[in-house]
Structure formats: structure tokens, C-alpha cells
Scaffold this motif. Structure first.
Motif, PDB file in Angstrom:
ATOM      1  N   UNK A 168       0.822  -1.208   0.000  1.00 51.23           N
ATOM      2  CA  UNK A 168       0.000   0.000   0.000  1.00 51.23           C
ATOM      3  C   UNK A 168       0.857   1.260   0.000  1.00 51.23           C
ATOM      4  N   UNK A 169       1.893   1.268   0.840  1.00 53.15           N
ATOM      5  CA  UNK A 169       2.767   2.437   0.882  1.00 53.15           C
ATOM      6  C   UNK A 169       3.488   2.623  -0.449  1.00 53.15           C
ATOM      7  N   UNK A 170       3.918   1.513  -1.051  1.00 57.34           N
ATOM      8  CA  UNK A 170       4.594   1.602  -2.351  1.00 57.34           C
ATOM      9  C   UNK A 170       3.669   2.179  -3.410  1.00 57.34           C
ATOM     10  N   UNK A 171       2.403   1.732  -3.414  1.00 56.42           N
ATOM     11  CA  UNK A 171       1.439   2.253  -4.380  1.00 56.42           C
ATOM     12  C   UNK A 171       1.156   3.729  -4.146  1.00 56.42           C
ATOM     13  N   UNK A 172       1.106   4.135  -2.880  1.00 54.21           N
ATOM     14  CA  UNK A 172       0.818   5.534  -2.564  1.00 54.21           C
ATOM     15  C   UNK A 172       1.845   6.483  -3.162  1.00 54.21           C
ATOM     16  N   UNK A 173       3.115   6.102  -3.072  1.00 55.38           N
ATOM     17  CA  UNK A 173       4.195   7.046  -3.419  1.00 55.38           C
ATOM     18  C   UNK A 173       4.903   6.695  -4.715  1.00 55.38           C
ATOM     19  N   UNK A 174       4.492   5.596  -5.376  1.00 56.13           N
ATOM     20  CA  UNK A 174       5.083   5.260  -6.662  1.00 56.13           C
ATOM     21  C   UNK A 174       6.453   4.617  -6.592  1.00 56.13           C
ATOM     22  N   UNK A 214      10.129  -3.581  -2.999  1.00 56.09           N
ATOM     23  CA  UNK A 214      11.433  -3.804  -2.370  1.00 56.09           C
ATOM     24  C   UNK A 214      12.017  -2.493  -1.847  1.00 56.09           C
ATOM     25  N   UNK A 215      11.867  -1.414  -2.623  1.00 58.82           N
ATOM     26  CA  UNK A 215      12.385  -0.121  -2.180  1.00 58.82           C
ATOM     27  C   UNK A 215      11.645   0.349  -0.935  1.00 58.82           C
ATOM     28  N   UNK A 216      10.317   0.178  -0.919  1.00 56.14           N
ATOM     29  CA  UNK A 216       9.536   0.576   0.254  1.00 56.14           C
ATOM     30  C   UNK A 216       9.911  -0.267   1.467  1.00 56.14           C
ATOM     31  N   UNK A 217      10.129  -1.559   1.252  1.00 56.23           N
ATOM     32  CA  UNK A 217      10.497  -2.446   2.369  1.00 56.23           C
ATOM     33  C   UNK A 217      11.839  -2.030   2.963  1.00 56.23           C
ATOM     34  N   UNK A 218      12.827  -1.777   2.101  1.00 55.60           N
ATOM     35  CA  UNK A 218      14.143  -1.371   2.602  1.00 55.60           C
ATOM     36  C   UNK A 218      14.063  -0.027   3.329  1.00 55.60           C
ATOM     37  N   UNK A 219      13.240   0.891   2.811  1.00 56.41           N
ATOM     38  CA  UNK A 219      13.112   2.191   3.456  1.00 56.41           C
ATOM     39  C   UNK A 219      12.477   2.060   4.836  1.00 56.41           C
ATOM     40  N   UNK A 220      11.439   1.239   4.962  1.00 50.74           N
ATOM     41  CA  UNK A 220      10.795   1.039   6.262  1.00 50.74           C
ATOM     42  C   UNK A 220      11.765   0.430   7.272  1.00 50.74           C
ATOM     43  N   UNK A 221      12.530  -0.555   6.830  1.00 50.51           N
ATOM     44  CA  UNK A 221      13.502  -1.195   7.721  1.00 50.51           C
ATOM     45  C   UNK A 221      14.550  -0.201   8.207  1.00 50.51           C
ATOM     46  N   UNK A 222      15.084   0.609   7.274  1.00 48.45           N
ATOM     47  CA  UNK A 222      16.103   1.594   7.648  1.00 48.45           C
ATOM     48  C   UNK A 222      15.532   2.659   8.584  1.00 48.45           C
ATOM     49  N   UNK A 223      14.312   3.107   8.326  1.00 50.70           N
ATOM     50  CA  UNK A 223      13.698   4.128   9.177  1.00 50.70           C
ATOM     51  C   UNK A 223      13.446   3.600  10.584  1.00 50.70           C
ATOM     52  N   UNK A 224      13.057   2.323  10.684  1.00 52.02           N
ATOM     53  CA  UNK A 224      12.855   1.724  12.006  1.00 52.02           C
ATOM     54  C   UNK A 224      14.182   1.603  12.748  1.00 52.02           C
ATOM     55  N   UNK A 225      15.237   1.200  12.027  1.00 52.83           N
ATOM     56  CA  UNK A 225      16.548   1.062  12.657  1.00 52.83           C
ATOM     57  C   UNK A 225      17.088   2.417  13.126  1.00 52.83           C
TER      58      UNK A 225
END
Length: 445
Positions: A372-378, A382-393
């Protein structure tokens, strides 16, 4: 052929591990081209030593977290065919390949006279905006961007197979940088709108079609698109999204999928080369159910809030507003932290999306799947998943709960943003003390 195609006198090759396997999809070694081919798969760079692109490779892949997704792979094939059809209409010679045994696609274009990196980067961005399965990174990297050429072996034992086009078109190129400018303009005009309600059909409309239940005007247009238009999988999902937004049930969508022109994707399968094969009833049902669940999630995420809604707790809302304001202030105060690389930009985009959902819902904890987040921002999944992981870390996001039994993971903005280890200071590290205002004042002291 690789020797003739390569803009450089070297190719990159894979390296076997200690057990002789090729488990990593990387090409760390340099191999000088010659009469003897490498013993492991190789890629050719797309640009020459001066950074001028001599080749283009549009890479369409249907993998999610490294695993092939049947739904995504079909979407990749449709995306590839849609771009190939556009290249045909613009008379740009190209070659379409099945890149490996998993079914991915490559579109190759050779350039007469080459093209500057800026021209190719603009084309890559426009193409990615139209085709979500396109991995356009190699087109933005004139130094090392490359791909396995047609007929080259793959590490899984298969090889790149030519589906359409002639190799001679690559060895004696006719496409020019001007052709790429034209293609970019067409893609910019054709890219889907950011909001589903603003999208338009990808093909001609059957005026005789009428849905069996009330539907929005934009949904009616997608449903009536003859044969699913130029991209049947995209059109099919837009049909489901319109149905979900209109309050339809799965039974309603299943009934419409039998006859609606725009839902061709759920009746037949793209076999490439312009042919489609009817799906079995079990396959069609399973695919429709999977896509319907995704359409419902996305529809719920995008649903507007009622104008009469008032926050139950103004204190809680104040915390939310202050947190988002703090985040936006950090974006402005430290632009280097959020724009130094493509990855940093993606993290800022995902963080902004979570902040938007927080404000929209009035809740500190929001449920949002990676898709859903990937669709929201285009962005890609995989890019959205890596970004979420990095932001959480880095402490910018808190994962409240994991995804479970079809429920999306829950996220919360941190109220006390910590300084991450990769933060780029807004001032230079070596900032010398300014000199005295005048030599006279210095002597007086």
C-alpha cells in the motif's frame, strides 16, 4: 555478439563461491573481451568510458523480496509488451528477450551516436512512472549500469532468449537521442495519474458496455476498455479498485469479470508475441481473489474521511500535529540527510507517507502494508520495504505490530527523533573560526 555490442573492451562477470556455486546475483569481476567467452555469466555496460549511453536495457521483473511472484511476473510481461508496442508506434527498433527461465523481460535498444546520461535518466524516470515492474536503476548509472545481453547465459542454467526483433537492429543501430526525447515526452503524457479517480483507460472504449451495479465514471471507463487496453493487468486491477471503492462484493466482481472488456486479465493469460491463453477456472478464481484483497486494502487506505468527523481527543491530535511538524522541520533543516542518495530520498518519501496517514486518520498508530505504501508514493515494494527497515533502525519509525493473517503491519512516528548514524550535518565538519574583523582590533587585544 557481446563483443560487438559492448561499448567497452571489458565485461563484468560473476564469481563462484567457495563451493563453486553462483548464488549471488552480482558481477564483481572484470573480464577483457576476446575470442574466449567467460566461464560464468556476464553483463555488458550500457555506457562507454565517457559516460555516453550506447545501449539501453529496460528490465521488467516480477520478483518480490527475491522470490518470483506469479501475479507480478504477468504484470511485468504486460508492462514489457506495452512499452514494446509504444516503441513500434514510434518506429524505434528494439529487441525483446526473456531474460531467464523465471520469465523476466528485457527490451534492448541500441543508439546511433549515443545519448547523454541526462537524456537517458529522464527517459528512465518517465518509463518507471508508467511501468511499475521496471527496474530502471541501470539506466540511471552511466558508470556501471549493465545487463546480460541477448543469448547470454543465466546463473540458473537458462539463457536470455530473443522473443521479438532482430539482433541486426542492435548491431547496426538507427535510434538516436532525438528518438529518446520523443519517447520521453510520450511517456510523460501517458503516465497514470496519482489518484485512481484521475486515471484514464489505456485503450479504446466499448460504448455498449454497462456494469451490473453502480460504478464511478472512471471505473466505468476502465471496465469498458476493449481487451484490457495496452496493459491488461493494470486495467484489471483498476477495475477491481473501482469496484471496491463502489462497495461491491467479491461475488459482484466475479460476475463482472466474466464479461467486462477491461477485465480480460482475469479470463486469459498473456503468452507474449500478441497471443493470450484462457485461464483455467481455478487459476482465474485464485488470481481474482488475491487481487481483490489488494484492491480492498488500497481502497480503504485511500478512502476520504467524512467531513463531519471530529477528533475524540484534541490532546492526542496535538501530539500528532507537533510530531509531524517536527518531522517536516527536520526535512528542511537537514536536506543533506534526506537527499544525499536515491535511498535517502526513498526513506523521506515513505516517512512522509506514514506522516500523511497519521494526520489523515488522526491516530498515532496506523496500519499500512508495504504494498500500500509503495502504491501511494510510486515506489517498488522492495524499495519501500528497505526504506521502512532503515527508518525503524534509525528511530524515525516504530513498528508496533507485524503483519499477521492478512492484516497489515502497524507503524507509529517516533515522538523523539534520534540522530541516526548516517545523518549528514547541515554544516561542514571542518568549520574554522572566522578571522577577526580587522588587524587593528586584533593588535589591541
Amino acid at each position: 555478439m557481446s563483443r560487438r555490442l559492448s561499448p567497452r573492451d571489458q565485461v563484468r562477470v560473476m564469481k563462484r563461491d567457495a563451493y563453486g556455486r553462483l548464488d549471488e546475483n552480482s558481477y564483481p569481476l572484470i573480464y577483457r573481451v576476446g575470442p574466449t567467452e567467460p566461464t560464468t555469466p556476464w553483463l555488458v555496460r550500457l555506457a562507454d568510458d565517457a559516460g555516453i549511453f550506447r545501449l539501453l536495457c529496460f528490465d521488467f521483473d516480477g520478483k518480490e523480496a527475491g522470490v518470483v511472484s506469479p501475479d507480478l511476473m504477468e504484470r511485468a510481461v504486460d508492462d514489457c509488451d506495452a512499452l514494446s508496442g509504444l516503441l513500434d508506434r514510434l518506429a524505434i527498433a528494439h529487441v525483446v528477450c526473456q531474460s531467464s527461465g523465471t520469465g523476466g523481460r528485457h527490451i534492448w535498444v541500441a543508439l546511433h551516436g549515443g545519448a547523454p546520461a541526462a537524456v537517458v535518466a529522464a527517459l528512465a524516470g518517465a518509463a518507471h512512472a508508467n511501468y511499475s515492474t521496471l527496474d530502471h536503476g541501470m539506466l540511471c548509472n552511466p558508470r556501471e549500469g549493465g545487463a546480460r545481453p541477448p543469448l547470454a547465459p543465466h546463473r540458473d542454467g537458462s539463457s536470455s532468449t530473443i522473443l521479438r526483433g532482430a539482433v541486426e537492429d542492435l548491431l547496426s543501430p538507427t535510434a538516436t537521442s532525438t528518438d529518446l526525447d520523443t519517447l520521453t515526452r510520450v511517456l510523460d503524457q501517458a503516465k497514470p495519474a496519482s489518484r485512481p479517480s484521475d486515471t484514464t483507460p489505456s485503450g479504446p472504449i466499448d460504448a455498449r458496455y454497462s456494469a451490473h451495479r453502480p460504478l464511478s465514471a472512471w471505473g466505468q471507463g476502465h471496465m469498458a476498455t476493449v481487451n484490457g487496453g495496452s496493459n491488461p493487468s493494470w486495467t484489471g486491477f483498476m477495475c477491481l479498485l473501482a469496484a471496491a471503492s463502489a462497495g461491491w462484493t467479491l461475488a459482484d466482481a466475479s460476475q463482472e469479470a466474466r464479461t467486462a472488456p477491461g477485465m480480460e486479465h482475469y479470463r486469459t493469460k498473456n503468452m507474449s508475441r500478441g497471443a493470450r491463453k484462457p485461464r483455467t477456472e481455478a487459476e482465474a478464481t485464485a488470481r481474482l481473489e488475491r487481487q481483490w484483497a489488494k484492491a480492498q486494502q488500497y481502497s480503504a487506505l485511500q478512502a476520504p474521511l467524512g467531513s463531519s468527523r471530529t477528533p475524540a481527543d484534541l490532546a492526542e491530535l496535538g501530539v500528532i500535529v507537533d510530531t509531524v511538524d517536527d518531522l517536516l522541520t527536520r526535512f528542511r533543516a537537514s536536506p543533506g540527510r534526506w537527499g544525499q542518495s536515491e535511498a535517502a530520498t526513498s526513506r523521506r518519501t515513505i516517512l512522509s507517507a506514514v506522516a500523511y496517514l497519521t494526520l489523515q486518520t488522526g491516530k498515532r498508530t496506523v496500519a499500512a502494508s508495504i504494498r500500500d505504501l509503495a502504491l501511494m508514493v510510486g515506489l517498488s515494494r522492495d524499495t519501500a520495504r528497505r526504506a521502512l527497515t532503515a527508518l525503524a533502525e534509525d528511530g524515525f519509525l516504530v513498528r508496533v505490530s507485524l503483519s499477521d493473517s492478512g492484516n497489515a503491519a502497524e507503524w507509529r512516528l517516533s515522538t523523539d527523533f534520534s540522530t541516526a548514524s548516517r545523518t549528514v550535518a547541515s554544516q561542514p565538519l571542518n568549520n574554522p573560526r572566522p578571522p577577526p574583523s580587522s588587524s587593528i582590533s586584533a593588535r589591541r587585544w
